[in-house]
Design a protein around this motif. Structure first.
Motif, mmCIF file in Angstrom:
data_model
loop_
_atom_site.group_PDB
_atom_site.id
_atom_site.type_symbol
_atom_site.label_atom_id
_atom_site.label_comp_id
_atom_site.label_asym_id
_atom_site.label_seq_id
_atom_site.Cartn_x
_atom_site.Cartn_y
_atom_site.Cartn_z
ATOM 1 N N ARG A 380 0.829 -1.211 0.000
ATOM 2 C CA ARG A 380 0.000 0.000 0.000
ATOM 3 C C ARG A 380 0.863 1.260 0.000
ATOM 4 N NH1 ARG A 380 -5.418 -0.661 1.368
ATOM 5 N NH2 ARG A 380 -5.529 1.570 0.869
ATOM 6 N N LEU A 381 1.980 1.236 0.736
ATOM 7 C CA LEU A 381 2.869 2.396 0.769
ATOM 8 C C LEU A 381 3.475 2.668 -0.605
ATOM 9 C CD1 LEU A 381 4.717 1.841 4.175
ATOM 10 C CD2 LEU A 381 3.056 3.634 3.637
ATOM 11 N N PHE A 382 3.893 1.626 -1.306
ATOM 12 C CA PHE A 382 4.446 1.820 -2.647
ATOM 13 C C PHE A 382 3.369 2.281 -3.631
ATOM 14 C CE2 PHE A 382 8.280 -0.546 -1.394
ATOM 15 C CZ PHE A 382 9.245 0.227 -2.029
ATOM 16 N N ASP A 383 2.140 1.786 -3.466
ATOM 17 C CA ASP A 383 1.057 2.232 -4.339
ATOM 18 C C ASP A 383 0.777 3.715 -4.152
ATOM 19 O OD1 ASP A 383 0.700 -0.230 -5.484
ATOM 20 O OD2 ASP A 383 -0.903 -0.852 -4.112
ATOM 21 N N ALA A 384 0.941 4.205 -2.915
ATOM 22 C CA ALA A 384 0.690 5.628 -2.653
ATOM 23 C C ALA A 384 1.747 6.512 -3.303
ATOM 24 C CB ALA A 384 0.646 5.871 -1.147
ATOM 25 N N GLY A 385 2.950 6.009 -3.507
ATOM 26 C CA GLY A 385 4.004 6.757 -4.182
ATOM 27 C C GLY A 385 4.561 7.882 -3.332
ATOM 28 N N GLY A 386 5.516 8.609 -3.923
ATOM 29 C CA GLY A 386 6.103 9.766 -3.262
ATOM 30 C C GLY A 386 6.783 9.427 -1.956
ATOM 31 N N GLY A 387 6.522 10.252 -0.944
ATOM 32 C CA GLY A 387 7.131 10.045 0.367
ATOM 33 C C GLY A 387 6.672 8.777 1.038
ATOM 34 N N ALA A 388 5.441 8.331 0.739
ATOM 35 C CA ALA A 388 4.943 7.094 1.342
ATOM 36 C C ALA A 388 5.766 5.899 0.891
ATOM 37 C CB ALA A 388 3.474 6.900 0.986
ATOM 38 N N ALA A 389 6.176 5.892 -0.381
ATOM 39 C CA ALA A 389 6.995 4.790 -0.886
ATOM 40 C C ALA A 389 8.337 4.721 -0.158
ATOM 41 C CB ALA A 389 7.214 4.940 -2.388
ATOM 42 N N ALA A 390 8.900 5.890 0.167
ATOM 43 C CA ALA A 390 10.174 5.910 0.894
ATOM 44 C C ALA A 390 10.011 5.405 2.322
ATOM 45 C CB ALA A 390 10.744 7.327 0.909
ATOM 46 N N MET A 391 8.787 5.494 2.851
ATOM 47 C CA MET A 391 8.546 5.018 4.210
ATOM 48 C C MET A 391 8.617 3.495 4.314
ATOM 49 S SD MET A 391 5.381 7.471 5.387
ATOM 50 C CE MET A 391 5.103 6.433 6.846
ATOM 51 N N ALA A 392 8.431 2.790 3.188
ATOM 52 C CA ALA A 392 8.406 1.333 3.237
ATOM 53 C C ALA A 392 9.753 0.757 3.690
ATOM 54 C CB ALA A 392 7.984 0.763 1.884
ATOM 55 N N PRO A 393 10.875 1.030 3.000
ATOM 56 C CA PRO A 393 12.150 0.493 3.497
ATOM 57 C C PRO A 393 12.545 1.074 4.849
ATOM 58 C CG PRO A 393 12.517 1.960 1.631
ATOM 59 C CD PRO A 393 11.053 1.731 1.719
ATOM 60 N N ALA A 394 12.178 2.346 5.107
ATOM 61 C CA ALA A 394 12.489 2.928 6.418
ATOM 62 C C ALA A 394 11.721 2.212 7.521
ATOM 63 C CB ALA A 394 12.148 4.416 6.408
ATOM 64 N N GLY A 395 10.463 1.900 7.263
ATOM 65 C CA GLY A 395 9.674 1.183 8.248
ATOM 66 C C GLY A 395 10.194 -0.221 8.493
ATOM 67 N N LEU A 396 10.627 -0.897 7.428
ATOM 68 C CA LEU A 396 11.187 -2.241 7.594
ATOM 69 C C LEU A 396 12.481 -2.198 8.406
ATOM 70 C CD1 LEU A 396 10.520 -3.554 3.986
ATOM 71 C CD2 LEU A 396 9.514 -4.476 6.085
ATOM 72 N N ALA A 397 13.300 -1.178 8.161
ATOM 73 C CA ALA A 397 14.530 -1.030 8.952
ATOM 74 C C ALA A 397 14.199 -0.804 10.429
ATOM 75 C CB ALA A 397 15.362 0.125 8.404
ATOM 76 N N LEU A 398 13.175 0.008 10.696
ATOM 77 C CA LEU A 398 12.774 0.265 12.078
ATOM 78 C C LEU A 398 12.268 -1.005 12.749
ATOM 79 C CD1 LEU A 398 12.273 2.283 14.365
ATOM 80 C CD2 LEU A 398 10.022 2.752 13.347
ATOM 81 N N VAL A 399 11.481 -1.793 12.024
ATOM 82 C CA VAL A 399 10.986 -3.058 12.565
ATOM 83 C C VAL A 399 12.144 -3.978 12.924
ATOM 84 C CG1 VAL A 399 9.764 -5.183 11.946
ATOM 85 C CG2 VAL A 399 8.736 -2.973 11.436
ATOM 86 N N ALA A 400 13.165 -4.028 12.060
ATOM 87 C CA ALA A 400 14.318 -4.889 12.321
ATOM 88 C C ALA A 400 15.054 -4.470 13.588
ATOM 89 C CB ALA A 400 15.268 -4.853 11.123
ATOM 90 N N VAL A 401 15.287 -3.184 13.746
ATOM 91 C CA VAL A 401 16.014 -2.684 14.914
ATOM 92 C C VAL A 401 15.206 -2.906 16.194
ATOM 93 C CG1 VAL A 401 16.968 -0.622 16.011
ATOM 94 C CG2 VAL A 401 17.333 -1.027 13.572
ATOM 95 N N LEU A 402 13.910 -2.635 16.145
ATOM 96 C CA LEU A 402 13.074 -2.840 17.326
ATOM 97 C C LEU A 402 13.019 -4.315 17.716
ATOM 98 C CD1 LEU A 402 10.073 -0.407 16.623
ATOM 99 C CD2 LEU A 402 11.920 -0.134 18.295
ATOM 100 N N SER A 403 12.919 -5.190 16.732
ATOM 101 C CA SER A 403 12.889 -6.618 17.037
ATOM 102 C C SER A 403 14.192 -7.061 17.691
ATOM 103 C CB SER A 403 12.647 -7.417 15.753
ATOM 104 O OG SER A 403 12.612 -8.803 16.015
ATOM 105 N N ALA A 404 15.319 -6.564 17.166
ATOM 106 C CA ALA A 404 16.614 -6.909 17.774
ATOM 107 C C ALA A 404 16.700 -6.395 19.209
ATOM 108 C CB ALA A 404 17.750 -6.333 16.931
ATOM 109 N N ALA A 405 16.093 -5.231 19.467
ATOM 110 C CA ALA A 405 16.176 -4.630 20.796
ATOM 111 C C ALA A 405 15.346 -5.392 21.826
ATOM 112 C CB ALA A 405 15.730 -3.178 20.738
ATOM 113 N N VAL A 406 14.175 -5.884 21.427
ATOM 114 C CA VAL A 406 13.279 -6.535 22.388
ATOM 115 C C VAL A 406 13.439 -8.046 22.398
ATOM 116 C CG1 VAL A 406 11.601 -4.681 22.117
ATOM 117 C CG2 VAL A 406 11.344 -6.760 20.754
ATOM 118 N N LEU A 407 14.241 -8.590 21.485
ATOM 119 C CA LEU A 407 14.374 -10.033 21.376
ATOM 120 C C LEU A 407 14.895 -10.638 22.677
ATOM 121 C CD1 LEU A 407 14.151 -12.384 19.274
ATOM 122 C CD2 LEU A 407 16.612 -12.105 18.947
#
Length: 419
Positions: A380-407
């Motif tokens: 959905r983020l990529f379909d929205a385009g623009g800044g929303a598309a850039a949020m997709a890899p940024a959000g995945l990176a954030l998920v990875a870091v948070l998971s490592a922190a709480v693991l």
């Protein structure tokens, strides 16, 4: 996660490092049995991986151009396979424990052989959905069965065996698409028949393995008690939840990289480098039992996050994007290699005797739900385009870091409250 689980003793007395399960501990295999099991599992993995990727690399083109299906219909067919397979991992793990991993592996390969055979002769959406469902059931059974067999080999060979298993899968991922392209000269029917043949050979090889003694007598108790046992294990449930993003982080590069519009050649190079890096890190994970150490899974998650940040920062044009793309590929390959090894070792250490399948099934089920949900958001983020598309890899990176922190990796089953 610093100690390797000991082999079960040859007597019926439960090992002191395992909780009482109500079933006698199976006798230890003879010294040569571990090598035989490893040879079969790794050989099957290589054959079926080549067959799987040979078909899947060219399936969308076949459905779109040869059968003339709409893009939405293709998405449904492919989505049904992934979604159903993820939903079935938990019950498939319980079935694997109940009937024994060798029999479950043979059944899985037979179902996949049937599914690929049907793909070559069916041309309507209803038949394709049926084939996708059969492939999903086979996939849900295969992974807990194969890894249960690996978990049962002597500890001295287990880490190296799993490393060889992962490397074989990556060799298949790289070799499969060109093999499929060559077979396409004879039509998609020939390609699907060849893939079905590879899976049929896998079924025969699994049947050559000796069945677990007393499996039939214990099947009912394991099937009814396996799922409830893992759901009562609060420590392991917590681990499965915190490790859930691993599949999402591994899967979404298939979406993010092509949508960065780097070109077909660069995309192909990216995935080849991912496969090479993932295979290359396996000997390091196996040496000295490194895959069992708690920080390995965290490092894998951090590498995945850094890989998505590299994709986010990748410049446009032909200047420097290829260098950044290769760096991201290496990071993702290391991430997947580290995460797979760590997850396997954690489940092996924590699962009570005869319950690897259902413990693996819980981790895979929770990770699959996270992958489906996260994949929908990324799309959905990529379909929205623009800044929303850039949020997709940024959000995945954030998920990875948070998971490592709480693991928080679970302790061994010794002394844990499994209520």
């Amino acid at each position: 996660m610093r100690t390797t689980p000991p082999m079960a003793p040859s007597t019926s007395t439960p090992h002191p490092d395992r909780p009482l399960t109500g079933h006698p501990t199976p006798p230890a295999r003879p010294p040569g049995a571990g090598r035989h099991v490893l040879a079969v599992v790794v050989g099957v993995q290589l054959a079926i991986s080549i067959g799987f990727f040979a078909v899947m690399a060219h399936l969308v083109t076949y459905l779109r151009h040869d059968l003339g299906l709409l893009a939405g219909t293709i998405a449904v067919v492919l989505g049904v396979r992934v979604a159903l397979q993820n939903m079935l991992f938990l019950p498939a793990g319980a079935i694997t424990d109940a009937v024994g991993p060798a029999r479950a592996g043979a059944l899985a390969c037979a179902l996949r052989a049937a599914g690929f055979a049907v793909l070559g002769v069916i041309d309507g959406p209803a038949g394709l959905l049926g084939a996708a469902a059969v492939l999903a059931v086979g996939g849900a059974l295969f992974h807990p069965a194969a890894q249960s067999l690996l978990a049962g080999v002597p500890p001295a060979r287990r880490a190296r065996g799993f490393a060889a298993y992962v490397v074989a899968g990556q060799v298949g991922a790289v070799a499969g698409p060109p093999v499929g392209l060559a077979l396409l000269a004879g039509g998609f029917g020939l390609l699907s028949a060849a893939a079905a043949g590879a899976w049929a050979v896998g079924a025969v090889l699994f049947l050559l393995l000796p069945a677990e003694r007393g499996a039939a007598a214990r099947a009912g108790a394991r099937l009814t008690g396996g799922v409830s046992a893992v759901l009562r294990d609060r420590d392991f449930r917590r681990f499965a939840m915190t490790a859930a993003p691993t599949t999402l982080l591994a899967d979404q590069i298939v979406t993010v990289v092509p949508l960065k519009e780097v070109g077909a050649g660069s995309t192909t190079l990216f995935f080849c480098v991912v496969a090479v890096a993932m295979a290359a890190v396996q000997p390091w994970c196996a040496a000295g039992g490194r895959g069992e150490r708690p920080w390995v899974l965290r490092c894998g998650l951090v590498c995945a996050g850094l890989g998505y940040l590299a994709l986010l920062a990748m410049p446009s044009g032909d200047g420097g994007h290829l260098v950044v793309l290769l760096v991201a590929a290496v990071l993702h390959g290391l991430a997947q290699g580290l995460m797979q090894s760590a997850l396997f070792q954690t489940v092996t250490r924590c699962a009570p005797s005869g319950r690897f399948g259902v413990y693996f099934g819980l981790v895979s089920f929770v990770a699959g739900v996270a992958a489906l949900t996260g994949g929908f958001v990324v799309g959905r983020l990529f379909d929205a385009g623009g800044g929303a598309a850039a949020m997709a890899p940024a959000g995945l990176a954030l998920v990875a870091v948070l998971s490592a922190a709480v693991l928080r990796l679970p302790a061994s089953t010794t002394g844990r409250d499994l209520r």
